[in-house]
Design an enzyme around this catalytic site. Structure first.
Site, mmCIF file in Angstrom:
data_model
loop_
_atom_site.group_PDB
_atom_site.id
_atom_site.type_symbol
_atom_site.label_atom_id
_atom_site.label_comp_id
_atom_site.label_asym_id
_atom_site.label_seq_id
_atom_site.Cartn_x
_atom_site.Cartn_y
_atom_site.Cartn_z
ATOM 1 N N ASP A 192 -76.024 60.011 -44.724
ATOM 2 C CA ASP A 192 -76.325 59.080 -43.633
ATOM 3 C C ASP A 192 -77.690 58.421 -43.846
ATOM 4 O O ASP A 192 -77.858 57.220 -43.613
ATOM 5 C CB ASP A 192 -76.302 59.827 -42.297
ATOM 6 C CG ASP A 192 -75.012 60.596 -42.098
ATOM 7 O OD1 ASP A 192 -73.945 59.975 -42.143
ATOM 8 O OD2 ASP A 192 -75.079 61.824 -41.908
ATOM 9 N N HIS A 220 -73.761 65.068 -38.026
ATOM 10 C CA HIS A 220 -73.134 64.185 -39.006
ATOM 11 C C HIS A 220 -71.796 63.740 -38.421
ATOM 12 O O HIS A 220 -70.727 64.258 -38.740
ATOM 13 C CB HIS A 220 -72.925 64.924 -40.332
ATOM 14 C CG HIS A 220 -72.168 64.122 -41.348
ATOM 15 N ND1 HIS A 220 -72.628 62.930 -41.844
ATOM 16 C CD2 HIS A 220 -70.958 64.341 -41.942
ATOM 17 C CE1 HIS A 220 -71.747 62.434 -42.698
ATOM 18 N NE2 HIS A 220 -70.725 63.275 -42.773
#
Length: 365
Positions: A192, A220
């Site tokens: 990410d 996440h």
């Protein structure tokens, strides 16, 4: 060859003694320190991510260009034939750093004396499957793997959980390996962070290496919060400019950018018809490399770690935070100022993790 035990621990060095005659003078004794192989386990070894990850490990991009490796590849029994094919390809690559490699479906074999465990394997989310269903299926897997790690891995083992839901799976793994310090368990949010870094670099018209200190807060998942309020761009003359100054578009930064990072995985699946593998492997390599070699002074990285209440976050959940690393020790950065905008986003992803933890613990009890 002389073997020396360091402080009675499991880490040791081989010392190779070489006698050299220098220009007709007296004999000299040269001491050459040779690194011992480290034991690395990758689970889900038959999968796409492992296929992209293993070459990075074996050519030295993760643990160092001179660090030899004993590699253990873990997967379920029906997939061991595929794993053997992967081993054939590793052999055909003639990687000089591979000391040994095994394939197994036994976690106790795979994690024996493990220095680094990269837990990629997990039940994937399928169409029509609720997140709770995914939690229930994977909690049992990571309970077993946690127990195996606690039983046979080194107590200094560094564990990275990649299989989704990664944060909560990391929490479960730690929960069932109480003999291993909780600080040795992490979840992957480097992917990410890399996505956010690339998007900011493209928008600002700079190289990705110039973008520093982006933070991924929380889970996440689509609730994660990519935060650029403390990020900066290194300019050609070495000076720093904040991302908010370099990209004077608050609407984009607080809306489209955040949503794009949060949904990037889904966008890749839509375009590729498969989930992220190459980029996930690169992120795993980056995560483990910085854990091994440390962060740069004045900079931090994002990792899912077990919260101790930093920034008012609930303790005991695996929550992505900015961290610094030195000599393998992960230290959360706790001195950052948090805006009201950020705090709201951080609380939202925290709530999801609290709920996931409760569901997962209920399943495995």
């Amino acid at each position: 060859v002389v073997t020396v035990d360091i402080a009675g621990g499991s880490d040791w060095l081989q010392l190779l003694l070489v006698t050299v005659d220098i220009a007709g003078g007296s004999d000299w004794l040269q001491l050459l320190i040779v690194d011992q192989p480290i034991n690395v386990c990758v689970t889900g070894a038959a999968g796409q991510i492992a296929y992209s990850l293993l070459p990075l490990i074996c050519r030295g991009d993760v643990f160092g260009s001179d660090q030899s490796i004993n590699l253990a590849l873990l997967d379920i029994g029906p997939m061991l034939g595929t794993v053997e094919g992967v081993i054939m390809e590793l052999n055909d690559c003639a990687f000089s750093l591979i000391n040994s490699v095994i394939a197994t479906d036994d976690a106790l074999v795979a994690f024996k004396d493990c220095d680094a465990a990269i837990l990629v394997g997990a039940v994937p989310r399928r169409e029509g499957m609720e997140r709770k269903d995914l939690l229930e299926k994977n909690a049992g897997i990571f309970k077993v793997q946690g127990a195996a790690l606690g039983k046979v891995a080194k107590k200094s083992v560094r564990v990275l959980v990649v299989g989704n839901p990664a944060n909560t799976n990391a929490m479960i793994t730690s929960e069932f390996a109480p003999s291993i310090p909780r600080c040795q368990f992490t979840a992957l949010t480097q992917l990410d962070q890399s996505r956010a870094q690339a998007m900011i670099a493209a928008r600002a018209g700079v190289n990705t290496t110039q973008v520093r200190n982006i933070i991924i807060w929380g889970n996440h998942s689509s609730t994660q919060y990519p935060d650029i309020e403390h990020a900066f761009i290194v300019q050609g003359d070495g000076s720093h400019v904040s991302v908010t100054q370099a990209i004077a578009d608050a609407v984009w930064l607080q809306n489209d950018f955040i949503k794009a990072v949060q949904t990037r995985g889904a966008a890749v699946i839509k375009a590729r018809k498969l989930s992220s593998a190459m980029s996930a492997a690169k992120a795993i390599a980056d995560h483990m490399n910085v854990w091994w070699f440390g962060t740069v002074e004045g900079e931090f990285t994002s990792m899912g770690v077990i919260s101790s209440g930093e920034y008012g976050i609930s303790s005991g959940i695996v929550y992505s935070l900015p961290v610094t690393i030195k000599d393998g020790t992960i230290t959360p950065v706790t001195s950052l100022s948090i805006s009201e905008f950020s705090r709201e986003k951080m609380k939202n992803t925290e709530q999801e993790l609290v709920e996931e933890k409760a569901t997962a613990l209920e399943v495995v009890q």
